[in-house]
Design an enzyme around this catalytic site. Structure first.
Site, PDB file in Angstrom:
ATOM      1  N   CYS A  16     -15.545  11.400 -49.201  1.00 24.05           N
ATOM      2  CA  CYS A  16     -15.707  12.853 -49.290  1.00 24.05           C
ATOM      3  C   CYS A  16     -16.283  13.299 -50.630  1.00 24.05           C
ATOM      4  O   CYS A  16     -16.396  14.492 -50.887  1.00 24.05           O
ATOM      5  CB  CYS A  16     -14.370  13.549 -49.043  1.00 24.05           C
ATOM      6  SG  CYS A  16     -13.178  13.321 -50.367  1.00 24.05           S
TER       7      CYS A  16
ATOM      8  N   ARG B  52      12.208 -10.773 -30.380  1.00 17.30           N
ATOM      9  CA  ARG B  52      13.302 -10.660 -31.328  1.00 17.30           C
ATOM     10  C   ARG B  52      13.589  -9.204 -31.685  1.00 17.30           C
ATOM     11  O   ARG B  52      14.730  -8.802 -31.806  1.00 17.30           O
ATOM     12  CB  ARG B  52      12.939 -11.453 -32.586  1.00 17.30           C
ATOM     13  CG  ARG B  52      13.966 -11.350 -33.666  1.00 17.30           C
ATOM     14  CD  ARG B  52      13.671 -12.320 -34.786  1.00 17.30           C
ATOM     15  NE  ARG B  52      14.643 -12.155 -35.821  1.00 17.30           N
ATOM     16  CZ  ARG B  52      14.618 -11.207 -36.736  1.00 17.30           C
ATOM     17  NH1 ARG B  52      13.614 -10.358 -36.753  1.00 17.30           N
ATOM     18  NH2 ARG B  52      15.554 -11.104 -37.631  1.00 17.30           N
TER      19      ARG B  52
ATOM     20  N   ASP C  59       0.820  -1.216   0.000  1.00 15.69           N
ATOM     21  CA  ASP C  59       0.000   0.000   0.000  1.00 15.69           C
ATOM     22  C   ASP C  59       0.853   1.264   0.000  1.00 15.69           C
ATOM     23  O   ASP C  59       0.520   2.250  -0.649  1.00 15.69           O
ATOM     24  CB  ASP C  59      -0.932   0.023   1.222  1.00 15.69           C
ATOM     25  CG  ASP C  59      -2.019  -1.021   1.082  1.00 15.69           C
ATOM     26  OD1 ASP C  59      -2.636  -1.388   2.093  1.00 15.69           O
ATOM     27  OD2 ASP C  59      -2.230  -1.501  -0.061  1.00 15.69           O
TER      28      ASP C  59
ATOM     29  N   CYS D 279      -8.046   9.432 -54.144  1.00 12.06           N
ATOM     30  CA  CYS D 279      -8.827  10.605 -53.816  1.00 12.06           C
ATOM     31  C   CYS D 279      -7.819  11.740 -53.647  1.00 12.06           C
ATOM     32  O   CYS D 279      -6.940  11.663 -52.801  1.00 12.06           O
ATOM     33  CB  CYS D 279      -9.590  10.371 -52.512  1.00 12.06           C
ATOM     34  SG  CYS D 279     -10.207  11.904 -51.811  1.00 12.06           S
TER      35      CYS D 279
ATOM     36  N   CYS E 126     -10.037  15.090 -46.953  1.00  7.61           N
ATOM     37  CA  CYS E 126     -10.876  13.886 -47.019  1.00  7.61           C
ATOM     38  C   CYS E 126     -10.858  13.257 -45.626  1.00  7.61           C
ATOM     39  O   CYS E 126      -9.789  13.003 -45.079  1.00  7.61           O
ATOM     40  CB  CYS E 126     -10.306  12.911 -48.046  1.00  7.61           C
ATOM     41  SG  CYS E 126     -11.061  11.288 -47.971  1.00  7.61           S
TER      42      CYS E 126
ATOM     43  N   LYS F 253       8.784 -22.715 -47.176  1.00  3.13           N
ATOM     44  CA  LYS F 253       7.431 -22.216 -46.935  1.00  3.13           C
ATOM     45  C   LYS F 253       6.401 -23.049 -47.692  1.00  3.13           C
ATOM     46  O   LYS F 253       6.512 -23.210 -48.908  1.00  3.13           O
ATOM     47  CB  LYS F 253       7.333 -20.757 -47.404  1.00  3.13           C
ATOM     48  CG  LYS F 253       8.148 -19.781 -46.585  1.00  3.13           C
ATOM     49  CD  LYS F 253       7.588 -19.654 -45.170  1.00  3.13           C
ATOM     50  CE  LYS F 253       8.137 -18.469 -44.425  1.00  3.13           C
ATOM     51  NZ  LYS F 253       7.615 -17.186 -44.792  1.00  3.13           N
TER      52      LYS F 253
ATOM     53  N   LEU G 294      15.660 -16.108 -41.232  1.00  2.00           N
ATOM     54  CA  LEU G 294      16.012 -17.173 -42.168  1.00  2.00           C
ATOM     55  C   LEU G 294      15.681 -16.757 -43.585  1.00  2.00           C
ATOM     56  O   LEU G 294      14.699 -16.051 -43.820  1.00  2.00           O
ATOM     57  CB  LEU G 294      15.210 -18.442 -41.838  1.00  2.00           C
ATOM     58  CG  LEU G 294      15.520 -19.116 -40.501  1.00  2.00           C
ATOM     59  CD1 LEU G 294      14.488 -20.192 -40.213  1.00  2.00           C
ATOM     60  CD2 LEU G 294      16.922 -19.705 -40.517  1.00  2.00           C
TER      61      LEU G 294
ATOM     62  N   LYS H 220       8.050 -25.385 -38.962  1.00  2.00           N
ATOM     63  CA  LYS H 220       8.210 -23.946 -38.756  1.00  2.00           C
ATOM     64  C   LYS H 220       6.911 -23.423 -38.155  1.00  2.00           C
ATOM     65  O   LYS H 220       5.873 -23.388 -38.808  1.00  2.00           O
ATOM     66  CB  LYS H 220       8.527 -23.238 -40.076  1.00  2.00           C
ATOM     67  CG  LYS H 220       8.801 -21.758 -39.885  1.00  2.00           C
ATOM     68  CD  LYS H 220       9.320 -21.158 -41.177  1.00  2.00           C
ATOM     69  CE  LYS H 220       9.666 -19.700 -41.076  1.00  2.00           C
ATOM     70  NZ  LYS H 220       8.719 -18.871 -40.376  1.00  2.00           N
TER      71      LYS H 220
HETATM   72  S1  IVH Z   1      15.670 -21.282 -36.376  1.00  2.00           S
HETATM   73  C1  IVH Z   1      19.351 -18.819 -36.973  1.00  2.00           C
HETATM   74  N1  IVH Z   1      13.654 -22.955 -36.168  1.00  2.00           N
HETATM   75  O1  IVH Z   1      10.990 -18.422 -38.172  1.00  2.00           O
HETATM   76  C2  IVH Z   1      18.139 -19.673 -36.836  1.00  2.00           C
HETATM   77  N2  IVH Z   1      13.162 -20.664 -36.515  1.00  2.00           N
HETATM   78  O2  IVH Z   1      11.680 -17.023 -40.612  1.00  2.00           O
HETATM   79  C3  IVH Z   1      16.942 -18.886 -36.513  1.00  2.00           C
HETATM   80  N3  IVH Z   1      10.778 -20.148 -36.578  1.00  2.00           N
HETATM   81  O3  IVH Z   1      12.752 -15.810 -36.635  1.00  2.00           O
HETATM   82  C4  IVH Z   1      15.688 -19.533 -36.328  1.00  2.00           C
HETATM   83  N4  IVH Z   1      10.060 -22.202 -36.254  1.00  2.00           N
HETATM   84  O4  IVH Z   1      11.001 -17.053 -35.230  1.00  2.00           O
HETATM   85  C5  IVH Z   1      14.024 -21.684 -36.353  1.00  2.00           C
HETATM   86  N5  IVH Z   1      11.987 -24.546 -35.932  1.00  2.00           N
HETATM   87  C6  IVH Z   1      12.358 -23.271 -36.111  1.00  2.00           C
HETATM   88  C7  IVH Z   1      11.408 -22.244 -36.272  1.00  2.00           C
HETATM   89  C8  IVH Z   1      11.862 -20.941 -36.480  1.00  2.00           C
HETATM   90  C9  IVH Z   1       9.711 -20.933 -36.440  1.00  2.00           C
HETATM   91  C10 IVH Z   1      10.722 -18.701 -36.832  1.00  2.00           C
HETATM   92  C11 IVH Z   1      11.730 -17.917 -36.037  1.00  2.00           C
HETATM   93  C12 IVH Z   1      12.520 -17.128 -37.046  1.00  2.00           C
HETATM   94  C13 IVH Z   1      11.637 -17.181 -38.251  1.00  2.00           C
HETATM   95  C14 IVH Z   1      12.465 -17.049 -39.492  1.00  2.00           C
END
Ligand code: IVH
Length: 704
Positions: free
Chosen positions: A436, A159, A57, A451, A457, A339, A103, A138
């Site tokens: 507008c 990060r 408090d 616009c 606007c 990806k 990455l 990932k």
């Molecule tokens: S390794 C130097 N492992 O993806 C190595 N990253 O696109 C750095 N991420 O910033 C990362 N799963 O946040 C790693 N199994 C995984 C991951 C991973 C997700 C993310 C991470 C990184 C981002 C890069």
């Protein structure tokens, strides 16, 4: 160190605070607020309260008194201000001693094979026929670093830009998968360990949480990633504690005081024994073809997983080989992210709306029958621009394919052909601005329709005022989006400079605006008039001129009149400024409407303060490294051009350290305007005190 009450006697408190100066008040608040939050958490979530109620408090009372004496220093995260779990905008910076890299990406099997070829080429004679890799899902979450000292969790940060993130320890301690102390035999712990990983929401927890939020009248989170980031970056740890966040470790920063494990896989195994979980779906592979098979398998199962993944990460397993491979600017050569193609879904187009952006660009937006795609519900998707609308030839009532790639806004890919298509109505691009009614213009060089009513606007004005007030620009405390909308919608602000003509009685007429908030806002507006030139330039919202370009311009031209007089050629000669930016700048300052607005801002007191001449910052800071490696800096007060995060990352970039308080171990105190108690302390201890110019000179390598 625990913060203690100034006195044990409430009536002595007022006297104790009376002599406090501005900077000491701010520092005291900076200590009190996190401490009260911590005690709150200890009290509510654990059985380990450290202080008794009376002491709590007293601290709280002190906070209230301090805030009433120094309202300009009230922190957003103050427990006195907190309504539920309002997100914090001012988390403390968290420096990564080893940069957190990102990455590079691969989108096809061939790009994975190219990666493997590069790895082998780089390893040269050491390259095996089949490189040993680890394949990890990932995760789509929030990257974080955890720091353990002698086995105890002592730090956690996001990060950020890879060098400096935000301190989120207060929330990370509430995540069940993250141990506060490492498991096992203390004698085997590293003296210091930093582990990186992903904090994320399992889908079920995400859906349940969103349902709860909607039921409570809050807005649902867009996707699990935003939800994870939003939760971890909250101030109130009670919020994070209620949410089922999860963590998988995936990479490493430092490990001091232990032999490094020879492979990434063994590193993961070792930290798993200490209680830090890695993804059980991680696999080892011999050679890139096995990697490709594993990724294909993972892709096939991705929608059965309890969490969202957007690809796979492939890493060279051998730690020595990782070291040989090293890194390019932002990403290691020994790892790559594959990806997955973005998920798609088919749904019905209900109608097409038209949105007006900050620069006046009109974006057609598809309003859809809500559909789930890649784990989230989508009801809007972008149609980009008129050309795209024509190209897609979608009709109201069509079935359309929607794609959602990561955190990118969902987009309409195509219409599904059917018999009814031709008879359905085409969406009609408006001729006049939907906000507008000004006739729209087509930008001859771009596909954009705009616009042209840039200054008044309402849609553009709302966005411009929000931008002007935002944290990285004029940082006008208390001028949030809702308030901006009210001010614009009621005609109280017809151009940005009107902000500085607002009166107390005008403000107190607004919804939810009492006398105190009005006074605070007026004060915040007043304070903002002295923002440094770079922020003022950011605030103007010149097309293509963001925070860092504004800084480059301010550093080069040093005063607004010199910048306004600059030609395209002079601008292009500035480091970091290209032709497109230069043309926008010239065009902006040539426009009588903007010149008039700028003149009015200056007349109303916005200073656009000129900068004193300075030595140029170095481009190649690494040359200065031997000078600064291991040197400890403390930054205090307001620096003329650099903001603190920037100063900090520049110091870190040359191997220096930045800490929060001055001690005999401090090598340099970088002192700006309004430096207070830290400055006196440094002088007391004989620590070298330098200003921004001094810092920049240190960061600049000596000319040979
Ligand atoms: S390794 C130097 N492992 O993806 C190595 N990253 O696109 C750095 N991420 O910033 C990362 N799963 O946040 C790693 N199994 C995984 C991951 C991973 C997700 C993310 C991470 C990184 C981002 C890069």
């Amino acid at each position: 160190m625990p913060v203690r009450p100034l006195t044990t006697n409430p009536s002595g408190l007022f006297a104790a605070l009376a002599s406090l100066d501005d900077e000491s008040a701010r520092e005291r608040l900076a200590a009190l607020v996190p401490e009260l939050i911590r005690h709150n958490r200890l009290y509510h979530e654990t059985d380990a309260a450290e202080i008794d109620d009376r002491t709590y408090d007293m601290l709280y009372r002190e906070l209230e008194l301090l805030e009433s004496r120094f309202p300009e220093h009230i922190r957003d995260d103050s427990p006195t201000r907190r309504v539920g779990g309002a997100p914090v905008s001012h988390l403390e910076p968290f420096a990564h001693r080893v940069p957190m890299l990102s990455l590079s990406n691969a989108f096809s099997d061939d790009e994975l094979r190219d990666f493997d070829t590069r790895v082998k080429r780089f390893l040269g004679d050491d390259a095996p026929e089949d490189v040993a890799y680890v394949v990890e899902p990932k995760l789509d979450g929030l990257a974080a670093e955890l720091v353990y000292e002698e086995g105890a969790l002592v730090g956690a940060g996001t990060r950020g830009d890879g060098l400096v993130g935000e301190d989120v320890l207060h929330n990370v301690v509430t995540i069940r998968d993250i141990p506060r102390t490492l498991a096992g035999d203390t004698s085997g712990f590293p003296s210091r360990l930093s582990v990186r990983g992903e904090i994320f929401y399992p889908l079920a927890g995400f859906a349940a949480m969103n349902q709860r939020r909607v039921a409570e009248g809050s807005k649902a989170f867009e996707n699990p990633r935003n939800a994870a980031a939003g939760t971890v970056r909250q101030l109130d740890p009670a919020v994070a504690a209620q949410r089922p966040l999860t963590f998988f470790a995936h990479s490493f920063g430092e490990a001091e005081g232990v032999e490094p494990a020879p492979t990434h896989w063994e590193q993961l195994e070792r930290i798993a024994q200490w209680g830090l979980p890695a993804n059980p779906l991680n696999r080892r592979a011999n050679g890139i073809e096995e990697v490709i098979r594993l990724i294909e398998e993972l892709g096939g199962n991705r929608h059965d997983l309890a969490y969202e993944i957007d690809g796979a990460v492939v890493k060279v397993d051998d730690v020595d080989k990782q070291a040989t491979l090293g890194a390019v600017t932002r990403s290691p050569r020994w790892a790559i992210a594959f990806k997955f193609p973005p998920p798609q879904v088919t749904t019905t187009l209900q109608h097409v709306g038209f949105q007006v952006g900050r620069t006046g660009a009109i974006t057609p937006v598809a309003h859809l029958e809500p559909a789930r795609v890649g784990g989230v519900t989508v009801s809007r998707a972008t149609l980009h621009n008129q050309d795209q609308l024509v190209l897609l030839d979608i009709r109201i009532g069509d079935q359309v394919v929607i794609e959602r790639a990561g955190d990118v806004i969902p987009r309409v890919v195509r219409a599904v052909p059917d018999d009814g298509h031709d008879a359905r109505p085409k969406p009609v691009f408006p001729e006049a601005c939907p906000e507008c009614a000004t006739p729209l213009l087509k930008d001859p060089e771009q596909a954009v329709i705009r616009c042209p009513n840039q200054l008044s606007c309402p849609a553009q004005l709302r966005a411009a005022v929000r931008h002007f007030a935002s944290r990285r620009a004029m940082d006008i405390d208390g001028l949030g989006a809702k308030l901006v909308d009210q001010l614009v919608d009621r005609g109280m602000v017809k151009r940005v400079s009107d902000l500085f003509t607002l009166t107390r009685s005008q403000l107190t007429n607004l919804e939810r605006m009492g006398g105190k908030s009005a006074d605070n806002l007026l004060q915040a507006l007043d304070v903002s008039k002295e923002r440094p030139l770079n922020r003022c330039l950011t605030a103007l919202g010149i097309p293509e001129v963001g925070e860092s370009t504004a800084r480059d311009l301010a550093n080069h031209f040093r005063d607004i009149d010199a910048l306004m007089a600059a030609s395209t050629e002079e601008l292009v000669a500035v480091h970091g400024i290209g032709e497109v930016v230069a043309e926008h700048v010239v065009k902006y300052f040539a426009d009588g409407r903007f010149r008039a607005e700028l003149a009015r801002l200056r007349q109303l007191g916005v200073q656009f303060p000129a900068l004193p001449p300075l030595p140029e910052a170095s481009d190649d800071a690494e040359d200065a490294a031997p000078l600064l490696t291991g040197k400890t800096f403390v930054i205090t007060g307001t620096l003329p051009t650099l903001d603190r995060a920037e100063a900090k990352s520049r110091i870190l970039a040359v191997g220096g350290k930045v800490t929060g308080s001055v001690s005999s171990k401090t090598d340099f105190l970088v002192a700006g305007e309004k430096a207070g108690s830290k400055l006196s302390k440094a002088q007391e201890l004989g620590v070298a005190v330098i200003d921004e110019a001094g810092l920049l000179a240190l960061l600049t390598p000596p000319t040979p």
